[in-house]
Motif scaffolding. Structure first.
Motif, PDB file in Angstrom:
ATOM      1  N   PHE A  83       8.144  10.661 -13.106  1.00  0.00           N
ATOM      2  CA  PHE A  83       8.492  10.525 -11.699  1.00  0.00           C
ATOM      3  C   PHE A  83       7.914   9.204 -11.193  1.00  0.00           C
ATOM      4  O   PHE A  83       6.705   8.972 -11.298  1.00  0.00           O
ATOM      5  CB  PHE A  83       7.920  11.677 -10.869  1.00  0.00           C
ATOM      6  N   VAL A  84       8.757   8.339 -10.657  1.00  0.00           N
ATOM      7  CA  VAL A  84       8.306   7.036 -10.176  1.00  0.00           C
ATOM      8  C   VAL A  84       8.276   7.067  -8.655  1.00  0.00           C
ATOM      9  O   VAL A  84       9.294   7.309  -8.003  1.00  0.00           O
ATOM     10  CB  VAL A  84       9.227   5.906 -10.664  1.00  0.00           C
ATOM     11  N   ALA A  85       7.081   6.815  -8.100  1.00  0.00           N
ATOM     12  CA  ALA A  85       6.899   6.898  -6.652  1.00  0.00           C
ATOM     13  C   ALA A  85       6.149   5.679  -6.138  1.00  0.00           C
ATOM     14  O   ALA A  85       5.178   5.793  -5.393  1.00  0.00           O
ATOM     15  CB  ALA A  85       6.165   8.180  -6.283  1.00  0.00           C
ATOM     16  N   VAL A  86       6.589   4.500  -6.568  1.00  0.00           N
ATOM     17  CA  VAL A  86       5.945   3.261  -6.115  1.00  0.00           C
ATOM     18  C   VAL A  86       6.567   2.809  -4.799  1.00  0.00           C
ATOM     19  O   VAL A  86       7.650   3.248  -4.417  1.00  0.00           O
ATOM     20  CB  VAL A  86       6.074   2.156  -7.184  1.00  0.00           C
ATOM     21  N   GLY A  87       5.892   1.912  -4.114  1.00  0.00           N
ATOM     22  CA  GLY A  87       6.352   1.454  -2.819  1.00  0.00           C
ATOM     23  C   GLY A  87       7.605   0.591  -2.903  1.00  0.00           C
ATOM     24  O   GLY A  87       7.803  -0.154  -3.869  1.00  0.00           O
ATOM     25  N   THR A  88       8.446   0.719  -1.884  1.00  0.00           N
ATOM     26  CA  THR A  88       9.624  -0.147  -1.740  1.00  0.00           C
ATOM     27  C   THR A  88       9.612  -0.713  -0.318  1.00  0.00           C
ATOM     28  O   THR A  88      10.459  -0.348   0.510  1.00  0.00           O
ATOM     29  CB  THR A  88      10.935   0.620  -2.010  1.00  0.00           C
ATOM     30  N   PRO A  89       8.652  -1.570  -0.010  1.00  0.00           N
ATOM     31  CA  PRO A  89       8.511  -2.079   1.363  1.00  0.00           C
ATOM     32  C   PRO A  89       9.680  -2.965   1.770  1.00  0.00           C
ATOM     33  O   PRO A  89      10.440  -3.456   0.922  1.00  0.00           O
ATOM     34  CB  PRO A  89       7.206  -2.883   1.299  1.00  0.00           C
ATOM     35  N   GLY A  95      15.555  -7.865   4.824  1.00  0.00           N
ATOM     36  CA  GLY A  95      15.595  -6.638   5.600  1.00  0.00           C
ATOM     37  C   GLY A  95      15.848  -5.409   4.753  1.00  0.00           C
ATOM     38  O   GLY A  95      15.821  -4.282   5.256  1.00  0.00           O
ATOM     39  N   ASN A  96      16.083  -5.594   3.462  1.00  0.00           N
ATOM     40  CA  ASN A  96      16.315  -4.481   2.562  1.00  0.00           C
ATOM     41  C   ASN A  96      15.011  -4.076   1.885  1.00  0.00           C
ATOM     42  O   ASN A  96      13.984  -4.742   2.027  1.00  0.00           O
ATOM     43  CB  ASN A  96      17.356  -4.868   1.502  1.00  0.00           C
ATOM     44  N   ASP A 269      13.569   2.658   6.585  1.00  0.00           N
ATOM     45  CA  ASP A 269      14.827   3.196   6.072  1.00  0.00           C
ATOM     46  C   ASP A 269      16.004   2.913   6.998  1.00  0.00           C
ATOM     47  O   ASP A 269      17.129   2.701   6.531  1.00  0.00           O
ATOM     48  CB  ASP A 269      14.690   4.697   5.812  1.00  0.00           C
ATOM     49  N   THR A 270      15.779   2.943   8.309  1.00  0.00           N
ATOM     50  CA  THR A 270      16.878   2.592   9.216  1.00  0.00           C
ATOM     51  C   THR A 270      17.271   1.132   9.056  1.00  0.00           C
ATOM     52  O   THR A 270      18.462   0.796   9.044  1.00  0.00           O
ATOM     53  CB  THR A 270      16.497   2.879  10.685  1.00  0.00           C
ATOM     54  N   LEU A 271      16.267   0.267   8.918  1.00  0.00           N
ATOM     55  CA  LEU A 271      16.565  -1.153   8.727  1.00  0.00           C
ATOM     56  C   LEU A 271      17.306  -1.377   7.413  1.00  0.00           C
ATOM     57  O   LEU A 271      18.272  -2.153   7.350  1.00  0.00           O
ATOM     58  CB  LEU A 271      15.272  -1.965   8.760  1.00  0.00           C
ATOM     59  N   ALA A 272      16.877  -0.686   6.352  1.00  0.00           N
ATOM     60  CA  ALA A 272      17.537  -0.838   5.058  1.00  0.00           C
ATOM     61  C   ALA A 272      18.980  -0.350   5.114  1.00  0.00           C
ATOM     62  O   ALA A 272      19.891  -0.993   4.570  1.00  0.00           O
ATOM     63  CB  ALA A 272      16.761  -0.076   3.983  1.00  0.00           C
ATOM     64  N   GLY A 277      24.743  -1.543   5.057  1.00  0.00           N
ATOM     65  CA  GLY A 277      26.057  -1.489   5.691  1.00  0.00           C
ATOM     66  C   GLY A 277      26.648  -2.870   5.908  1.00  0.00           C
ATOM     67  O   GLY A 277      27.835  -3.113   5.598  1.00  0.00           O
ATOM     68  N   ARG A 278      25.848  -3.793   6.410  1.00  0.00           N
ATOM     69  CA  ARG A 278      26.350  -5.150   6.640  1.00  0.00           C
ATOM     70  C   ARG A 278      26.721  -5.822   5.332  1.00  0.00           C
ATOM     71  O   ARG A 278      27.723  -6.545   5.254  1.00  0.00           O
ATOM     72  CB  ARG A 278      25.301  -5.978   7.390  1.00  0.00           C
ATOM     73  N   ARG A 279      25.917  -5.584   4.303  1.00  0.00           N
ATOM     74  CA  ARG A 279      26.179  -6.222   3.006  1.00  0.00           C
ATOM     75  C   ARG A 279      27.512  -5.771   2.425  1.00  0.00           C
ATOM     76  O   ARG A 279      28.202  -6.548   1.748  1.00  0.00           O
ATOM     77  CB  ARG A 279      25.036  -5.902   2.048  1.00  0.00           C
TER      78      ARG A 279
END
Length: 440
Positions: A83-89, A95-96, A269-272, A277-279
């Motif tokens: 299980f991989v649970a590292v950060g995705t800042p 913005g992603n 998550d909202t920003l991502a 969506g834009r991408r």
């Protein structure tokens, strides 16, 4: 010690809850993290985060020899499920979500994993990420049959252990049925209790995570806008929230007026999701509006504090009670309280704060954090309740009435007892209500 069949890579908030939870079911779990200080703390049974019940649960699985901690991924080579649970800042540039930590973790696992191992990604990642990593594994490690599965988390800080043990659903996304079944087997106890299992492809699983958080953030933002309306036209925002929340199509959760959402998930998550969506040329207009409104909410609160202070904050001492983005956690990431502290300092105020658990440091001569409510409130022209800690609900007005310069409290969480405030001649202002002055 028997070899672990399960390995958790990254024992931050999500990873540690996952590891302790699975070990509590009797499964042997090896935990890997690159931070040697964190690993040493965990070996001693000391969690690096505050979460109710976590220290006791960790001690239990350590005593039962069901969990171990290391900085060396090679110690987990016998595992067949990672299980991989590292950060995705959030990336400041795009913005992603940043994937460099996840990339490094999966690459390290691929080097040591045995044939047939499954890698379950709990980190929140842009839609399509797991499919891309699967293609890379197939290309770079043709000698092994390694499988990527998406298994997003739905934990709430402050109730994370309870959320793990009482999930509303478990989502498992993957192209390989055998790999999905291996992840599913680790949650066998939940399936026996009737917890819904959603089995899908990886893109669907990744989308569920983003869509869930975006929808909840939208509910928070909606009730805050209605709260602003009630402040102007009159009414009781708590009754409004109850009145609409009793509708089963809406539900009561996340309808508490306040200073806006924060923490490690909703803002990121909202920003991502908006960026994704834009991408892809499919603008997420609702989500983009939610982000804009939530970001502006701190400014609106500041303007209301300024008005109550006679449009002059500079030189005034203000007490901020609460720093964590919500109660029952020490997390100050994207905390509305911290944003307001920064804004007040920028306006020239002196800020004194208190939080039962959370710590926040800023290099500013006009900021100090204190060990009690009374110490934070000494000499204050205003007391601001920014986090809904239970200790603030039973605020002892009489105990500090002679400490403050002015008996004024701004309740951003609508938790203060109005009767107690008025009985001791405090003026109180609340999100979702006009100023309510004490009678002499």
């Amino acid at each position: 010690m028997t070899a672990a069949e399960i390995c958790v890579v990254g024992v931050g908030y999500v990873g540690l809850i996952q590891a302790v939870g699975l070990a509590s079911f009797g499964q042997r779990v090896e935990c890997v993290d690159l931070d040697p200080r964190k690993v040493e703390m965990l070996k001693r049974g000391v969690p690096p985060i505050f979460e109710e019940g976590l220290e006791e649960a960790l001690a239990d699985v350590i005593d039962r020899d069901l969990i171990s901690f290391t900085t060396n991924i090679a110690d987990a080579r016998s595992a067949d499920l990672f299980f991989v649970a590292v950060g995705t800042p959030t990336s400041d540039r795009t913005g992603n979500a940043r994937l460099d930590y996840l990339d490094a973790a999966i690459s390290s696992i691929a080097e040591i994993a045995k044939d047939g191992a499954v890698i379950a990604v709990k980190s929140t990642v842009p839609i399509g990420t797991c499919a891309r990593f699967q293609a890379r594994l197939d290309r770079d490690h043709p000698e092994k049959s390694l499988h990527i599965v998406s298994n997003p988390e739905f934990l709430r800080e402050g109730t994370a252990l309870n959320d793990f043990f009482n999930p509303e659903r478990i989502v498992i996304g993957g192209a390989n049925e055998v790999a999905r079944d291996r992840v599913r087997a680790s949650y066998a106890g939940f399936e026996d209790r009737g917890v819904p299992m959603i089995l899908s492809d990886t893109s669907t699983s990744e989308t569920i995570k983003y869509a869930a958080n975006a929808f909840l953030a939208t509910k928070v933002t909606f009730i805050n806008e209605i709260s602003d309306l009630v402040e102007t036209v009159g009414g009781d925002i708590d009754q409004v929230a109850r009145g609409i929340g009793l509708d089963s199509r809406i539900g009561p959760q996340f309808l508490k007026a306040g200073p806006g959402y924060g923490g490690s998930c909703f803002p990121k998550d909202t920003l991502a999701l908006a960026t994704i969506g834009r991408r892809h040329g499919v603008q997420q207009q609702i989500v983009e509006t939610v982000i804009r409104i939530n970001d502006s909410r701190r400014f609106r609160i500041l303007k209301r504090i300024e008005a109550a202070m006679g449009d002059k904050i500079s030189g005034k001492r203000l007490a901020v009670l609460g720093l964590a983005f919500k109660a029952n956690t020490d997390d100050v990431r994207d905390s509305p309280a911290v944003d307001i502290v920064h804004a007040l300092l920028e306006e020239g105020a002196e800020v004194r704060s208190y939080d039962p658990v959370a710590k926040f440091s800023v290099d500013h001569r006009c900021y100090s954090q204190h060990e009690s409510i009374a110490a934070a409130c000494e000499g204050a022209s205003a007391v601001l309740v920014a986090t809904e800690w239970p200790v603030f609900k039973s605020f002892d007005f009489a105990a500090i009435e002679n400490l403050v310069e002015r008996r004024y409290i701004f309740d951003m969480r609508r938790i203060i007892d109005l009767g107690a405030a008025w009985a001791t001649h405090w003026d109180i202002e609340r999100i979702g209500s006009p100023m309510q002055k004490a009678t002499a």
